[in-house]
Each structure stands twice: as structure tokens, then as C-alpha cells.
Design a protein around this motif. Structure first.
Motif, short mmCIF file in Angstrom:
data_model
loop_
_atom_site.label_atom_id
_atom_site.label_comp_id
_atom_site.label_asym_id
_atom_site.label_seq_id
_atom_site.Cartn_x
_atom_site.Cartn_y
_atom_site.Cartn_z
N GLN A 1 29.60 47.87 52.00
CA GLN A 1 29.84 49.00 50.66
C GLN A 1 29.68 49.86 51.30
O GLN A 1 29.77 50.87 51.70
CB GLN A 1 28.22 49.12 49.85
N THR B 1 40.39 44.10 40.52
CA THR B 1 39.11 44.06 40.89
C THR B 1 39.06 44.34 42.48
O THR B 1 38.18 44.50 42.98
CB THR B 1 38.70 42.55 40.67
N SER C 1 30.08 52.11 45.29
CA SER C 1 30.94 51.07 44.16
C SER C 1 32.06 50.07 44.67
O SER C 1 32.57 48.85 43.86
CB SER C 1 31.82 52.80 44.30
N PHE C 2 31.87 50.58 46.44
CA PHE C 2 33.02 49.25 46.38
C PHE C 2 32.64 48.56 47.81
O PHE C 2 31.87 49.11 48.71
CB PHE C 2 34.39 49.89 47.25
N ASP D 1 36.28 46.13 43.55
CA ASP D 1 35.89 47.42 42.61
C ASP D 1 34.56 46.45 42.04
O ASP D 1 34.29 45.34 41.41
CB ASP D 1 36.55 47.90 42.01
N GLN D 2 32.69 46.89 42.55
CA GLN D 2 32.08 45.77 41.87
C GLN D 2 31.42 45.42 40.42
O GLN D 2 31.61 44.50 40.13
CB GLN D 2 30.62 46.56 42.54
N HIS D 3 31.99 47.25 40.05
CA HIS D 3 31.81 46.78 37.88
C HIS D 3 33.14 45.62 38.02
O HIS D 3 32.85 45.07 36.88
CB HIS D 3 31.44 48.38 38.07
N ARG E 1 42.51 45.77 34.61
CA ARG E 1 41.82 46.92 36.09
C ARG E 1 42.02 45.93 37.32
O ARG E 1 41.45 44.77 37.31
CB ARG E 1 40.52 47.80 35.99
N ALA F 1 29.39 51.55 39.31
CA ALA F 1 30.08 52.12 40.07
C ALA F 1 28.55 52.83 40.69
O ALA F 1 28.04 53.35 39.44
CB ALA F 1 31.62 52.97 39.75
#
Length: 570
Positions: A390, A554, A394-395, A408-410, A552, A523
Motif C-alpha cells: 500500500q 477503481t 490510499s492505494f 484506489d481502495q476507497h 471514477r 483514503a
């Protein structure tokens, strides 16, 4: 004022105004005539936006010497015999006044020859009687239109700049070139080649020649549907681009009916709805869809320029297109992911990875060097990925067969949550988690109005809310999938987003998207390797893993080739 008959010249100019909106209208008429002639090679050249010259050359069946003078007369056509033929038109150009209208407002030259016969030429200026002579030339037709609207200055002054008119022509020709990969079609603008197709290598090659490598790479052909999914009497073929390639306009969304380019708002809406939650708001796919239908079930004579049609059963046509586009998107390959190319800094800072809990329960951890469990083949749109770590909390970094993936984890968790909510809505099941102590949530007047509007929808997706006074609500239960978050805070965020109008296809869908977004991991939230694996596994099993509910992306893909270029290995 007494009634009087208009002169033939005036009638011709009026008719031209109905058929010829701009130079692109002429190009479309001539191109369709060439296609109707059976041409396998068509060359188009324009100068100064088509105002100075439009030239179309084809190798079609040609026009006989006897028929050539009739070609520029109003209501003269080889494609109809009587009124009843209008209900079964199978050709593109049929109205009969296109060439006559063009001749009324330009200098027109036609040279044509049937196979093995003497060629002949026709010349007419601004509606004057045509002069026909013998000529030399091979089988096919050459049409040259020059000095357009020179005798109608009022029409000419309302045209756009030559560059704008050239763009309109390029857009029209490109659409036909993409739809007819069997025809070698080339366009030249002011002496410079614009594009050329070779007429023999299929849809992807034609699309690449017309729209470039980006579109060709992202092209998803509409598959042939199973018997159970087909709509009787209607076939939809062609292609759409995957979510990685979009436009800020709809000018590259083209629909053809029995070979004719049309405008149809309902069909455009249906196509874009297939991309719901896959594209960001304001973005549109590149589309070329061909609809084949019994000519008697479609009226093509409802618009002077044949740009619009009327279907006998519009719902059936929309259903056929929708199913075909859905099938194309469901079978999208891995390499339809957005690609990213960047320069890696010489000494990137290290980032520690610390454990944290996700909203979804994690499975038993597996060895980091092993790939994740392979979900059923029918549910995979992304490949099996190996989680590496990670960055920026966030990523997620993962490795796959195509290269390096940044997730993108969110956005990824939002997609997982959204599809779970939609599944519960579809099955009319609501997996709730009752609160031990009911929570009273106080709202401002604006939030109160939004919640009152959304109360039924929120309860449908698993919340249990009821009024408690004028500006407060009691929360007694939450969706079971929403754990480990500050529910009071997230409800405020959901209401604030819904106050802006929502982004779903319905208000229920908007509520679902907003709820999925604001109850997902964020994030900046550190995840353990096991949690990252679990999230990626859940994403792999979604129906549309490449975009969140808001459209958006992913994940991004940096291919093996991109990595090798960055390290000067190729």
C-alpha cells in the motif's frame, strides 16, 4: 398580394434549403449514393470546408448515359417505383431531390460509367439545364460540387468557419467508415489526408484507422447473443469503447439503422444507461452501433435529411441494443483498464504498512507470496492479482499478468458496497444489524428535507429510521454490511451529497451510490496485507470492477512494456 407561381429556380433553392443544411449534408448524400451503388472504394476530398469544392469518387455500378440527365431532376430516383415502396426502403439515398437540390446551389459536375460502357459527363451551374457529353474514365462515378451557395449569399453567411464545416464533414465520413469496414474509404481535407480505411480487416482495424489507437485498443465488439436473449427480428452489432476511453461530448456516439446514420435521443439514452456507474458524470463513450430491422417496421421518411426515423416498436429496438451493449461490457477484457505512464523517482520514500480493520470482514490471511483465491471464471473482469502493499495509505499495489496495478481502495470498496446494496434491493432482502441503543440524529432544516424525501429509500437499503420531533430522526438499525464506521457522521455526508441532486438512474439508485460511498473505507486508512487481499478479492467478484458508483476508476494499469520503457530496457 395576388397568388402567383414561384419560378423553377426559386423552387429549387427552397428545396435545397430543406435538404442541404451545410456542406456535411452534401457529403452525406453523395457518400450514401456511393454505398448504394455497391462501391468497395470511395475517396472524398474537400476544400475550404466544402464551400470551394467537394469531390467524391467511387468504383460503384455507375450511371448510364441515358439516365444521367435525369439524375439532377427533382423527384427522379432509381430506388422507388410507387408510394408503397416507401414502406420497404432498403437503400440509403431515396428521396430523389438530393442531386437536384445540390445542382440548384452550386456548380455540379458528374462523370459516370457503367461496367464496360462509354463514360459520360454532366455539367450544370446553379440550376441551369444540364449539358451531357461523352467522356473517358473507368467504371464508377465522380461527383464534383464547387462554389456552394454562391448564388444564395443569405445561406452562405450563416455557415460556420471552414474549419468548423470541415470538422462536421470529417465526423460524418468517419462514422460511415467505422460502420462499413468492408469499404475502403478515405478522406482528404484541403489536400491533406485525414484518414483512410483499407476495406478488409474488420471493425477494430477500421475504428483504429478512423479514431486512433486509443479507441481501437479499448474497442469492445457487441457479441452475438444467445437465442434466449435475442429480440426477434432485430439485430444489434458494432462496438462500444470500454470505460477507459471516454469523451466530454456525444459527437462520437453513432447509431445506424439498416446502414443509415440516424439521430435518436432515446437510443443514445439507453446506450449511456448501460454505462451507469462506469463513467464519471459528464463523460460519454465512443459508440458505433448498427441495427438491422425489417424495413417495414421503421419509417425513414419522417425527416427532410433522413436524420431521424420512427420505429413501429421502439421498446423492442431499445431492448435489443441494451442487451447487446450490456453483453459487450460484461465481457470486457482486463486491458480495458485505464493505463498510466509515469517516471519513477530515483529514491522514493519508504512507506510503512500497519494493520487496520476494514468494513468488510477479512478472511484468514494467506502467505504474501501466493496469489489470491481464484473466483469463478464467470465473475472475473479483472485478472487474478497478487497484492504487494500500500502507498500513501490510499492505494493498493498489486501485480497481474499485464503489469503493475494501482487500486484506489476507497473506489474499490465503494464498488463492492454498491453492488451488495443493489443485490439486496433486487432480491428484496435487507440484512440489518439492530443497534443496542437507538441513536437520535439531529439535522439542520436542509438535511431534514432531504432525509424526508429519502426515508423510504434509506429504509429499503437496510437503515431503520423514523421521525423524532421536527428536525431529528431515530436510527434503530443499519445495513449489516456497514460496520466499523461512524454512522452518525456518514449519514450527514450521505444527506449532503443527496442534497446536490444525486447521480443515479433513479432516486433509489442515488441513495444506494451515496450510501456505498460514505460507508466505505477511506483514503488514508492503513490496511493490512490480509485486508488488502480480501478487498481485491471482493472487487474481482463484482460485476463491474473497473469503476465506483460515481464512475471514477477503481484501478490503473502500468503495463510491462511501460515499466521496461521507464527503465530504458526497450
Amino acid at each position: 398580394m395576388p397568388i402567383h407561381l414561384l419560378t423553377e429556380q426559386t423552387i429549387g433553392k427552397i428545396a435545397a434549403g430543406e435538404v442541404i443544411e451545410r456542406p456535411a449534408s452534401i457529403v452525406k448524400e453523395l457518400l450514401e449514393n456511393s454505398l448504394d451503388s455497391g462501391a468497395s472504394q470511395i475517396s472524398i476530398g474537400i476544400a475550404e470546408g466544402g464551400l470551394r469544392e467537394i469531390r467524391v469518387v467511387d468504383n460503384g455500378c455507375g450511371i448510364s448515359t441515358d439516365d444521367l440527365p435525369l439524375a439532377v431532376l427533382r423527384h427522379a430516383t432509381s430506388k422507388l417505383r410507387d408510394f408503397e415502396d416507401l414502406s420497404r426502403v432498403a437503400t440509403l439515398g431515396f428521396r430523389g431531390e438530393a442531386l437536384a437540390s445540390i445542382a440548384a446551389v452550386s456548380r455540379l459536375q458528374i462523370r459516370s460509367a457503367e461496367d464496360g460502357r462509354q463514360a459520360s459527363s454532366l455539367m450544370t451551374e446553379f440550376g441551369s439545364p444540364p449539358e451531357v457529353r461523352t467522356a473517358s474514365g473507368s467504371t464508377g462515378t465522380v461527383v464534383a460540387v464547387s462554389d456552394l451557395f454562391e448564388n444564395v449569399p443569405a445561406r452562405r453567411k450563416f455557415l460556420r468557419q471552414p474549419s468548423t464545416e470541415s470538422t462536421a464533414i470529417q465526423r460524418t465520413v468517419a462514422a460511415y467508415a467505422a460502420s462499413r469496414p468492408d469499404v475502403a474509404l478515405q478522406l482528404e481535407i484541403d489536400g491533406r489526408p485525414s484518414f483512410a480505411t483499407d476495406g478488409g480487416r474488420g471493425l477494430r482495424a477500421a475504428a483504429t484507422a478512423v479514431y486512433g489507437q486509443e479507441v481501437g485498443h479499448a474497442l469492445l465488439e457487441l457479441p452475438e447473443l444467445d437465442e434466449s436473449a435475442r429480440v426477434p427480428g432485430i439485430a444489434a452489432s458494432g462496438w462500444v469503447t470500454g470505460p477507459a476511453v471516454t469523451r466530454s461530448h456525444r459527437q462520437q456516439m453513432h447509431v445506424f439503422v439498416n446502414g443509415r446514420l440516424i439521430q435518436h435521443r432515446t437510443l443514445n439514452f439507453v446506450i449511456e444507461e448501460c454505462f451507469h456507474t462506469l463513467l464519471m458524470v459528464g463523460r460519454h463513450p465512443v459508440v458505433m452501433i448498427r441495427i438491422e430491422i425489417d424495413p417495414e417496421l421503421v419509417d425513414v421518411n419522417v425527416h427532410p435529411t433522413k436524420a431521424e426515423v420512427r420505429f413501429q416498436d421502439e421498446r423492442a429496438v431499445c431492448r435489443a441494443v441494451q442487451r447487446a451493449v450490456h453483453a459487450a461490457l460484461a465481457g470486457a477484457p482486463t486491458d480495458e483498464l485505464p493505463r498510466v505512464s509515469f517516471t519513477i523517482p530515483a529514491a522514493p520514500p519508504t512507506q510503512s504498512v500497519q494493520p487496520a480493520l476494514m468494513a468488510a470482514p477479512a478472511r484468514n490471511p494467506e502467505p504474501a507470496e501466493e496469489a489470491m483465491t481464484n473466483p469463478p471464471a464467470t465473475s472475473r473482469s479483472v485478472p487474478m492479482l497478487r497484492v504487494l502493499g500500500q502507498i500513501s495509505a490510499s492505494f493498493i499495489i498489486a501485480e497481474g499478468p499485464e503489469g503493475l496495478y494501482l487500486i484506489d481502495q476507497h473506489a474499490a470498496h465503494e464498488r463492492v458496497m454498491y453492488e451488495r446494496i443493489r443485490s439486496q434491493i433486487s432480491s428484496r432482502t435487507s440484512d440489518q444489524q439492530p443497534l443496542l441503543d437507538p441513536m437520535v440524529i439531529e439535522l439542520d432544516p436542509h438535511e431534514t428535507a432531504v432525509l424526508e424525501r429519502s426515508l423510504d429509500e434509506l429504509n429499503q437499503i437496510g437503515f431503520e429510521l423514523e421521525p423524532f420531533g421536527e428536525q431529528a430522526f431515530t436510527l434503530r438499525a443499519i445495513p449489516a454490511i456497514m460496520t466499523g464506521v461512524d454512522i452518525r457522521e456518514r449519514i450527514h455526508l450521505i444527506l449532503r451529497e443527496l442534497a446536490e441532486g444525486g447521480v443515479g438512474e433513479s432516486w433509489l439508485d442515488s441513495v444506494a451510490i451515496s450510501a456505498a460511498c460514505h460507508t466505505s473505507i477511506r483514503a488514508g486508512q492503513v490496511l493490512s496485507i490480509a485486508e488488502m487481499r480480501e478487498l481485491v478479492n471482493q472487487l474481482e467478484q463484482t460485476e463491474h470492477p473497473r469503476a465506483c458508483g460515481h464512475g471514477r476508476p477503481t484501478m490503473l494499469l502500468m503495463s510491462q512494456g511501460d515499466l521496461e520503457k521507464q527503465f530504458s530496457r526497450r
